[in-house]
Design a protein around this motif. Structure first.
Motif, PDB file in Angstrom:
ATOM      1  N   PHE A 261      52.179  55.059  36.547  1.00 34.19           N
ATOM      2  CA  PHE A 261      51.215  54.412  35.451  1.00 34.19           C
ATOM      3  C   PHE A 261      49.988  54.110  36.646  1.00 34.19           C
ATOM      4  CE2 PHE A 261      49.502  50.156  34.163  1.00 34.19           C
ATOM      5  CZ  PHE A 261      49.478  50.433  32.809  1.00 34.19           C
ATOM      6  N   GLY A 262      50.186  53.743  37.716  1.00 33.93           N
ATOM      7  CA  GLY A 262      48.912  53.327  38.395  1.00 33.93           C
ATOM      8  C   GLY A 262      47.954  54.544  38.457  1.00 33.93           C
ATOM      9  N   VAL A 263      48.455  55.685  38.427  1.00 31.08           N
ATOM     10  CA  VAL A 263      47.453  56.899  38.723  1.00 31.08           C
ATOM     11  C   VAL A 263      46.925  56.954  37.372  1.00 31.08           C
ATOM     12  CG1 VAL A 263      47.531  59.460  38.673  1.00 31.08           C
ATOM     13  CG2 VAL A 263      48.828  57.973  40.295  1.00 31.08           C
ATOM     14  N   GLN A 264      47.479  56.730  36.237  1.00 34.43           N
ATOM     15  CA  GLN A 264      46.908  57.038  35.031  1.00 34.43           C
ATOM     16  C   GLN A 264      45.900  55.935  34.779  1.00 34.43           C
ATOM     17  OE1 GLN A 264      47.452  59.441  32.616  1.00 34.43           O
ATOM     18  NE2 GLN A 264      48.965  60.360  33.539  1.00 34.43           N
ATOM     19  N   ALA A 265      46.380  54.659  35.026  1.00 36.45           N
ATOM     20  CA  ALA A 265      45.431  53.427  35.110  1.00 36.45           C
ATOM     21  C   ALA A 265      44.035  53.607  35.775  1.00 36.45           C
ATOM     22  CB  ALA A 265      46.307  52.285  35.429  1.00 36.45           C
ATOM     23  N   MET A 266      44.206  53.999  36.873  1.00 34.27           N
ATOM     24  CA  MET A 266      43.209  54.348  37.803  1.00 34.27           C
ATOM     25  C   MET A 266      41.999  55.391  37.222  1.00 34.27           C
ATOM     26  SD  MET A 266      42.771  55.292  41.880  1.00 34.27           S
ATOM     27  CE  MET A 266      43.837  53.909  42.337  1.00 34.27           C
ATOM     28  N   ALA A 267      42.705  56.539  36.562  1.00 32.87           N
ATOM     29  CA  ALA A 267      41.912  57.568  35.970  1.00 32.87           C
ATOM     30  C   ALA A 267      41.227  57.043  34.747  1.00 32.87           C
ATOM     31  CB  ALA A 267      42.861  58.714  35.684  1.00 32.87           C
ATOM     32  N   ASN A 268      41.584  56.118  34.133  1.00 30.66           N
ATOM     33  CA  ASN A 268      41.322  55.481  32.887  1.00 30.66           C
ATOM     34  C   ASN A 268      40.290  53.969  32.987  1.00 30.66           C
ATOM     35  OD1 ASN A 268      42.183  57.402  30.301  1.00 30.66           O
ATOM     36  ND2 ASN A 268      43.773  57.348  31.893  1.00 30.66           N
ATOM     37  N   ASN A 269      39.997  53.882  34.350  1.00 32.50           N
ATOM     38  CA  ASN A 269      39.351  52.464  34.570  1.00 32.50           C
ATOM     39  C   ASN A 269      40.134  51.284  34.109  1.00 32.50           C
ATOM     40  OD1 ASN A 269      37.320  53.862  35.484  1.00 32.50           O
ATOM     41  ND2 ASN A 269      36.455  54.276  33.750  1.00 32.50           N
ATOM     42  N   VAL A 270      41.399  51.380  34.442  1.00 32.49           N
ATOM     43  CA  VAL A 270      42.371  50.074  34.031  1.00 32.49           C
ATOM     44  C   VAL A 270      42.655  49.645  35.348  1.00 32.49           C
ATOM     45  CG1 VAL A 270      44.341  49.190  32.863  1.00 32.49           C
ATOM     46  CG2 VAL A 270      42.867  50.942  31.714  1.00 32.49           C
TER      47      VAL A 270
ATOM     48  N   ASN B 287      41.341  46.178  30.104  1.00 34.62           N
ATOM     49  CA  ASN B 287      41.447  46.972  31.385  1.00 34.62           C
ATOM     50  C   ASN B 287      41.802  45.747  32.547  1.00 34.62           C
ATOM     51  OD1 ASN B 287      39.349  44.971  31.884  1.00 34.62           O
ATOM     52  ND2 ASN B 287      37.827  46.300  31.891  1.00 34.62           N
ATOM     53  N   TRP B 288      42.298  44.695  32.364  1.00 34.78           N
ATOM     54  CA  TRP B 288      42.792  43.813  33.024  1.00 34.78           C
ATOM     55  C   TRP B 288      44.316  43.330  32.601  1.00 34.78           C
ATOM     56  CZ3 TRP B 288      41.698  42.958  37.844  1.00 34.78           C
ATOM     57  CH2 TRP B 288      41.839  41.774  38.752  1.00 34.78           C
ATOM     58  N   ILE B 289      45.320  44.173  33.540  1.00 37.73           N
ATOM     59  CA  ILE B 289      46.791  43.836  33.292  1.00 37.73           C
ATOM     60  C   ILE B 289      47.475  43.619  34.410  1.00 37.73           C
ATOM     61  CG2 ILE B 289      46.266  45.413  31.256  1.00 37.73           C
ATOM     62  CD1 ILE B 289      47.613  47.553  32.820  1.00 37.73           C
TER      63      ILE B 289
ATOM     64  N   GLU C 118      31.838  41.657  44.328  1.00 37.92           N
ATOM     65  CA  GLU C 118      32.560  41.525  45.670  1.00 37.92           C
ATOM     66  C   GLU C 118      33.919  41.915  45.493  1.00 37.92           C
ATOM     67  OE1 GLU C 118      31.859  38.231  47.877  1.00 37.92           O
ATOM     68  OE2 GLU C 118      29.576  38.765  48.099  1.00 37.92           O
ATOM     69  N   SER C 119      34.333  41.962  44.304  1.00 42.27           N
ATOM     70  CA  SER C 119      36.071  42.275  43.911  1.00 42.27           C
ATOM     71  C   SER C 119      36.388  43.558  44.330  1.00 42.27           C
ATOM     72  CB  SER C 119      36.197  41.646  42.338  1.00 42.27           C
ATOM     73  OG  SER C 119      37.477  42.100  42.163  1.00 42.27           O
ATOM     74  N   PRO C 120      37.525  43.659  44.858  1.00 44.52           N
ATOM     75  CA  PRO C 120      37.857  45.225  44.972  1.00 44.52           C
ATOM     76  C   PRO C 120      38.319  45.795  44.031  1.00 44.52           C
ATOM     77  CG  PRO C 120      39.833  43.365  45.372  1.00 44.52           C
ATOM     78  CD  PRO C 120      38.489  42.592  45.245  1.00 44.52           C
ATOM     79  N   HIS C 121      38.272  45.233  42.716  1.00 44.91           N
ATOM     80  CA  HIS C 121      38.681  45.899  41.515  1.00 44.91           C
ATOM     81  C   HIS C 121      37.436  46.189  40.715  1.00 44.91           C
ATOM     82  CE1 HIS C 121      43.042  44.899  41.655  1.00 44.91           C
ATOM     83  NE2 HIS C 121      42.526  43.529  41.928  1.00 44.91           N
ATOM     84  N   THR C 122      37.615  47.834  40.426  1.00 44.68           N
ATOM     85  CA  THR C 122      36.377  48.168  39.451  1.00 44.68           C
ATOM     86  C   THR C 122      36.141  47.352  38.248  1.00 44.68           C
ATOM     87  OG1 THR C 122      37.752  49.798  38.706  1.00 44.68           O
ATOM     88  CG2 THR C 122      36.253  50.254  40.797  1.00 44.68           C
ATOM     89  N   CYS C 123      37.350  46.623  37.800  1.00 45.18           N
ATOM     90  CA  CYS C 123      36.996  46.225  36.512  1.00 45.18           C
ATOM     91  C   CYS C 123      36.404  44.718  36.432  1.00 45.18           C
ATOM     92  CB  CYS C 123      38.672  45.957  35.878  1.00 45.18           C
ATOM     93  SG  CYS C 123      39.289  47.524  35.741  1.00 45.18           S
ATOM     94  N   CYS C 124      36.152  44.245  37.764  1.00 49.89           N
ATOM     95  CA  CYS C 124      35.519  43.228  37.666  1.00 49.89           C
ATOM     96  C   CYS C 124      34.312  43.193  38.179  1.00 49.89           C
ATOM     97  CB  CYS C 124      36.128  42.066  38.821  1.00 49.89           C
ATOM     98  SG  CYS C 124      37.943  41.857  38.663  1.00 49.89           S
ATOM     99  N   TYR C 125      33.247  42.859  37.282  1.00 48.77           N
ATOM    100  CA  TYR C 125      31.837  43.498  37.555  1.00 48.77           C
ATOM    101  C   TYR C 125      30.829  42.416  36.673  1.00 48.77           C
ATOM    102  CZ  TYR C 125      33.117  45.221  33.168  1.00 48.77           C
ATOM    103  OH  TYR C 125      33.826  45.481  31.738  1.00 48.77           O
TER     104      TYR C 125
END
Length: 927
Positions: free
Chosen positions: A228-237, A209-211, A533-540
């Motif tokens: 690709f960005g739209v598809q990635a966002m929809a799949n939490n990538v 999920n981090w590419i 605090e990361s803007p990315h939802t994959c960082c948690y």
């Protein structure tokens, strides 16, 4: 109709010695005449050689970077046309072609498209400007190409002016599916929408999920990146970084940006997966630099280069890591391979591309395979003239076969056949040998209905002009020291899933999952993501699911709450557990203990019953109020012990309603009877005339018992009707459900207990006043003790009951019921039983008479004489003393008097010494 003619200029592209064109035909890369001509646009060269200074003349420069793969696509178009001409598909109508090199430049492609629009048989290749092109006959009827989406977008807008069909075998940008902007565009490949969705599916199934993403800075790269960005966002990538490289190799910043992109890849150590949307020559430059920096990642290839042999043969390509990509599914191309083996027999006069390849082969013939390919790609047309002098022509058909990309070859052949089937539909009732037989826009409508059968598979265009073919998932594997491009799986674009041929292929896919490419560690089942605090939802951060929540999958955004209150879950749980139902069961040791106490109480009641029944005529039994009162009290004690049974086992509505009502009414009956006994005792031994008169008025045994008990019945009835007790599930304990009786109304419950307490208090007052009765007949003192036990038990019960919860809450009430019941029972009956059993000598009429006489003699000197009328319940006492009364000679007015020596002070008056005896005689007579 008025029109304006545009002349097509001649640009320098030829490979002849002078490299100048004398007429527009020199602009054509390959051509062949026919009744119907199809145009072709292919990027046979990868770049144009721009001058360092800004151009001062409108001249397109020569091209460099011969692309073997695209050259093979031009040959596939020629092969398909020749095959159709040699078949009966068009029944006598021959197809011709004009193929142009776009050099991957929009400007060059526009020049070629402009010639396509020129009027047929125009001596000056003039393009007429008209308001209506319905009757206009252009130079060609349809176009195959172009190689890149950016070029196809520009050309399609120009061809749309005359609605000339354009069928591309390689342009995959999603925007080209827009029929409003590109009404005449078709393609024999799927849209990038399906490719980017397939990439995202691969990434998700591999647990990444981090590419990183690298794309060319052109329309094709930008649209692919957006999709690709739209598809990635929809799949939490999440995309850790995006790097855009210049679209043209001639750009002065190209190498600098390649270095920057490689540096970014090296620094992002957590990014182990890179998606690449670039052309082959861009990827070639990028990989060579990445090999120098020892980059080892997983590279996901787009369809542009996923099957590029010239990239797979780069020295030390294995050092880059794993390359997996998506290529167009191909069919049987064995006949095309045979066509390539016989290609050296064909003339090259009308095929400048073939002629150039032969010259390049001659120049680079002495080199090994990869160096040979590099040599061909790096030769410019200017260098070619210098290096081909005095060289013999060398033919290498093995090199062509080795560089075939089956997907692009198949899609090119399908594009030509689609156009041919559309022409066949137009030529059913027309003489298509005439160029004006039909207009291109008519062919466009026919093309929408085309259905092609190849290898028992049906191909057709959808409403967007796309051909829904599937993808092959390609894996680059090192076999015998060489990098081979193998098919790992098939991606079904309609179902959105991967299909594996065998277990070995699936194992290759599973091996990809061993590589981690995540911003954060995967959250295990039982955990959930906590956004940082990361803007990315994959960082948690991963935190445990709280109590009564669970997660059963990895990387869950939140924990599920257990469905209802009957389930629970501990912290860090993966499932919910059914709560254990608790209640005071029959098998519980404490319940068994309480039941034994209740059973013992029942046995005690029955024993007392038997003892009193056998001693009916004894003074003690008669002095206890008689059988009616005693049996009533014993029966109420029996019911109280029995009511404890309803506090045990699974609560039901019947039990909840019965237990309190049964206890309340039974206890009230018991206290009412004891109250009557207290009144009788006080009445019998009171020397205060006023008190005797009051007690005489109050002493109504049966009405008193009925009224007192009836009030409690009314209280319980109203309670059961309006706020009836019910079964309640107590969820206060996390892991359990406590089945308990909800009293319905605490107020009603309190009124019931309060009423019993009020009766007990009155009984206590009366009994307390009679506490100094004769020792062998001191029933009032024991009643006082019984009431004290009752008060103490219930006073302690209230705070304990209010603060206790759980399955042992009913046990608290059972205990207080047993204590109060045992206290009253024992204090009321056990002293009498003791006298009956162990002191039988005192249970006689004479002993009883002596006890009363002694007590009266002591009390007469200190109290006033009073007369008390006794009811039928004191008849037993009166009978006991009647003989004594009869023997006295000084009976006055029916009263017995005993002479007691000494003086007695009564209400301030001193009596004579013989007055005490007189009072005693009167008391015995009354009893």
């Amino acid at each position: 109709m008025a029109f304006v003619s545009f002349l097509i200029p001649c640009f320098v592209i030829g490979t002849d010695m002078a490299f100048s064109c004398q007429n527009a035909d020199d602009f054509v890369g390959a051509s062949s005449p026919g009744d119907i001509v199809i145009g072709g646009l292919f990027a046979v060269h990868s770049e144009m050689l721009h001058s360092k200074e800004n151009p001062i003349k409108p001249v397109i420069q020569n091209c460099a970077g011969f692309e073997i793969q695209v050259f093979l696509q031009t040959l596939a178009m020629i092969y398909a046309i020749e095959t159709i001409n040699n078949s009966t598909l068009l029944s006598g109508v021959t197809l011709g072609y004009e193929i142009y090199d776009t050099c991957a430049e929009v400007t060059k492609a526009m020049a070629s498209a402009l010639r396509f629009l020129s009027k047929f048989n125009s001596s000056e290749d003039a393009v007429e400007f008209k308001c209506n092109y319905s009757d206009y006959t252009p130079r060609i009827k349809a176009v195959t190409g172009a190689s890149y989406s950016e070029v196809s977008m520009a050309v399609s807008r120009l061809l749309a002016l005359q609605l000339i069909p354009q069928v591309s075998p390689a342009s995959s940008a999603e925007i080209l599916s827009d029929k409003i902007r590109f009404p005449s565009f078709f393609r024999t490949i799927p849209s990038d929408f399906h490719q980017t969705r397939a990439m995202t599916r691969l990434i998700c199934e591999s647990g990444w999920n981090w590419i990183g993403v690298i794309a060319t800075d052109d329309d094709n790269g930008r649209f692919a990146l957006e999709s690709f960005g739209v598809q990635a966002m929809a799949n939490n990538v999440c995309i850790a970084f995006k790097e855009m490289l210049p679209a043209y190799l001639s750009d002065g910043t190209f190498h600098t940006k390649v270095d920057h992109a490689v540096e970014k890849i090296v620094k992002e150590t957590r990014v182990n997966v890179i998606v690449v949307f670039m052309r082959q020559f861009h990827v070639l430059k990028l990989f060579k630099k990445a090999i120098e920096r020892n980059v080892n990642k997983i590279w996901i290839a787009s369809d542009n280069w996923s099957a590029a042999v010239k990239i797979s043969t780069i020295p030390n390509i294995r050092q880059l890591g794993t390359i997996v990509g998506f290529g167009f599914k191909s069919g049987d191309i064995s006949s095309f391979q045979e066509f390539l083996r016989n290609l050296n027999e064909k003339p090259t006069e009308n095929n400048k591309f073939l002629h150039e390849y032969i010259m390049l082969s001659s120049v680079c013939a002495h080199l090994e395979y990869h160096d040979f390919q590099t040599c061909i790609s790096n030769q410019s047309q200017d260098d070619l003239l210098e290096n081909t002098e005095n060289k013999y022509q060398v033919w290498r058909d093995d090199f062509l076969n080795a560089n075939i990309e089956p997907g692009f070859i198949q899609s090119t052949i399908l594009a030509v056949y689609a156009i041919a089937h559309a022409i066949k539909g137009q030529c059913k009732d027309r003489n298509c040998k005439k160029p004006s037989a039909f207009a291109p826009w008519e062919l466009l409508e026919e093309l929408k209905k085309v259905v092609i059968i190849d290898d028992d598979k049906e191909f057709k265009f959808d409403s967007n002009g796309d051909m829904s073919t599937s993808y092959n998932v390609l894996l680059w594997k090192e076999i015998d020291g060489h990098m081979e491009i193998t098919t790992m799986a098939e991606y079904d674009a309609e179902k959105g899933g991967f299909i594996f041929e065998d277990e070995e292929k699936k194992k290759d896919f599973l091996d990809l999952k061993k590589v981690q490419s995540t911003c954060s560690q995967h959250c295990r089942p039982g955990q959930m993501k906590k956004v940082t605090e990361s803007p990315h939802t994959c960082c948690y951060e991963c935190v445990y699911c709280p109590e009564n929540h669970y997660s059963n999958q990895t990387d869950m955004d939140y924990c599920y709450r257990c469905n209802n209150k009957t389930y629970w879950a501990p912290i860090n749980s993966t499932i919910c557990y059914r709560k254990t139902i608790y209640f005071l069961a029959w098998t519980d040791w404490f319940a068994v203990f309480l039941l034994l106490l209740s059973a013992f109480g029942v046995v005690l009641v029955l024993s007392i019953f038997v003892i009193f029944t056998k001693n009916l005529n004894t003074p003690v039994v008669k002095a206890s109020g008689g059988l009616t009162v005693c049996y009533t009290i014993l029966f109420s004690h029996f019911l109280i012990f029995l009511s404890t049974v309803f506090f045990i086992d699974v609560p039901t509505d019947f039990k909840c309603k019965t237990r309190q009502a049964l206890f309340g009414i039974s206890f009230t009956l018991c206290i009412s009877c004891i109250l009557i006994k207290s009144l009788k005792i006080l009445l019998a031994f009171s020397f205060d005339p006023k008190l005797q008169n009051f007690l005489k008025c109050m002493y109504k045994p049966i009405p008193t018992v009925v009224v007192c008990t009836g009030i409690q019945v009314i209280i319980c009835t109203f309670w059961l009707i309006f706020r009836t007790p019910f079964v309640n599930q107590n969820f206060s304990i996390p892991k359990a459900i406590i089945l308990e009786c909800n009293e319905g109304s605490i107020v009603a419950f309190g009124i019931m207990l309060g009423y019993i307490a009020a009766l007990a208090f009155i009984c206590f007052i009366f009994a307390f006043k009679g506490r100094k009765l004769p020792e062998n007949y001191n029933e009032a003192k024991f009643i006082t003790f019984g009431m004290l036990i009752y008060f103490i038990a219930w006073i302690v019960f209230i705070p304990v009951y209010a603060t206790t919860f759980g399955k042992y809450l009913p046990a608290v009430e059972i205990i207080v019921v047993l204590i109060s019941n045992y206290g009253i029972l024992c204090c009321t009956f056990l002293p009498k039983c003791y006298i009956i059993i162990y002191k039988q000598e005192t249970n006689t009429k004479s002993a009883f008479r002596k006890m009363v006489y002694t007590y009266s003699s002591k009390s007469a000197g200190s109290v006033a004489v009073s007369q008390v009328s006794l009811d039928s319940q004191s008849s037993s006492i009166r009978a006991t003393m009647s003989d004594s009364c009869k023997t006295e000679k000084n009976s006055v007015n029916g009263n017995c008097h005993f002479q007691v020596p000494g003086q007695t002070l009564i209400k301030g008056k001193v009596l004579p010494k013989n007055a005490t005896r007189t009072v005693a005689r009167k008391r015995v007579s009354s009893i």
